[in-house]
Write a protein that holds these residues in place. Structure first.
Motif: not given
Length: 307
Positions: A177, A182-183
């Motif tokens: 988180h 992010k990815s």
């Protein structure tokens, strides 16, 4: 005939004397009293017609002959131990053997952390001792009774048999988180982030090393095992062995990302002393180690195909 009358126990006494600071310490090592050590030491000096230990300006010094004997005696004791423990078969269900493995802390965390429990499940009466390399050479490790060393290709000793286990490279790991990663992660994000690092030697002469040297490191740990605790719930980024980081990601709320710059692959090998090659216990150990890496190599290949 003189050699045949020699008590082989004196070899253990000699090894203890050559590797201790005093006769008293040597006696404690092999559980002999001071008088018994003195008698044994006199026999050894008579056997070799040499003082073995001399004192120069108060310092305890090995004679030139003793220096030459030191590695030879150690090698002979290892071979004696192997000779009297030689087996032509190995039954993991009944064996009480002790396996001694050595690896870097990062490899021990992932590889041996998964392999050893499986070994213990199959062989309830064996013992497994996992130690760190501690900058020791393979010769030193094998002289101390190590059965197998897990090491990068750069640290292989060509004098001993070996087999490649896997290829590894660096990746980075963040909390699943993470507030802004992010990815995937860009080079700008990587360099702008706060980093936690493992205190290990990195090759900073390569292109990836130059980028790694630019990181803003705000926390340093000596153990790979503390990396997840440091990054979970934070914005920190950890960089390290892809295998180890993937191991953490399989159990904890962290995610592993490809580094935003080219990295070099590193081959990881298993290496062992020559006399282990035909040992059925070694074959069993090798099957567990190589079987684990092969399973995870296929799993990672499937993952990459899906990506």
């Amino acid at each position: 005939m003189h050699l045949r009358r020699l008590n082989l126990n004196l070899l253990y006494t000699l090894d203890a004397i050559l590797n201790s600071d005093s006769l008293t310490d040597a006696g404690r090592l092999i559980r002999l009293s001071q008088p018994a050590m003195s008698v044994a030491f006199k026999k050894l000096k008579d056997q070799f017609d040499d003082e073995l230990i001399i004192y120069l300006s108060g310092d305890r010094v090995l004679t030139p002959l003793a220096e030459k004997l030191k590695p030879r005696v150690k090698r002979i004791l290892v071979e004696l131990n192997e000779t009297f423990n030689l087996q032509i078969d190995f039954d993991p269900k009944t064996s009480r053997k002790t396996f001694r493995l050595a690896a870097s802390e990062s490899l021990a965390t992932m590889l041996l952390g998964r392999v050893v429990p499986r070994m213990l499940m199959e062989a309830e009466n064996i013992n497994v001792v996992v130690s760190s390399l501690n900058k020791m050479t393979q010769v030193e490790l094998f002289e101390k009774g190590t059965d197998m060393v897990i090491t990068p290709q750069s640290s292989l000793d060509p004098k001993f048999p070996s087999v490649e286990l896997m290829m590894d490279r660096m990746s980075c790991m963040v909390w699943e988180h993470h507030p802004f990663i992010k990815s995937s992660i860009t080079l700008d994000e990587y360099l702008a982030a706060r980093h936690v690092a493992v205190s290990e030697t990195l090759d900073l002469s390569s292109h990836s090393g130059e980028i790694l040297s630019q990181r803003r490191i705000v926390a340093t740990t000596s153990r790979y095992g503390t990396l997840p605790e440091l990054i979970i719930g934070t914005d920190l980024v950890a960089t390290g062995s892809s295998w180890v980081l993937q191991y953490y990601a399989s159990m904890l709320p962290v995610k592993v990302l490809t580094l935003p710059f080219p990295t070099e692959q590193t081959a990881v090998f298993a290496q062992w002393p020559d006399h282990r090659t035909s040992d059925p216990a070694h074959h069993w150990l090798m099957a567990h180690v190589s079987g684990f890496t092969e399973t995870h190599r296929k799993a990672r290949a499937i993952t990459h195909e899906k990506e």
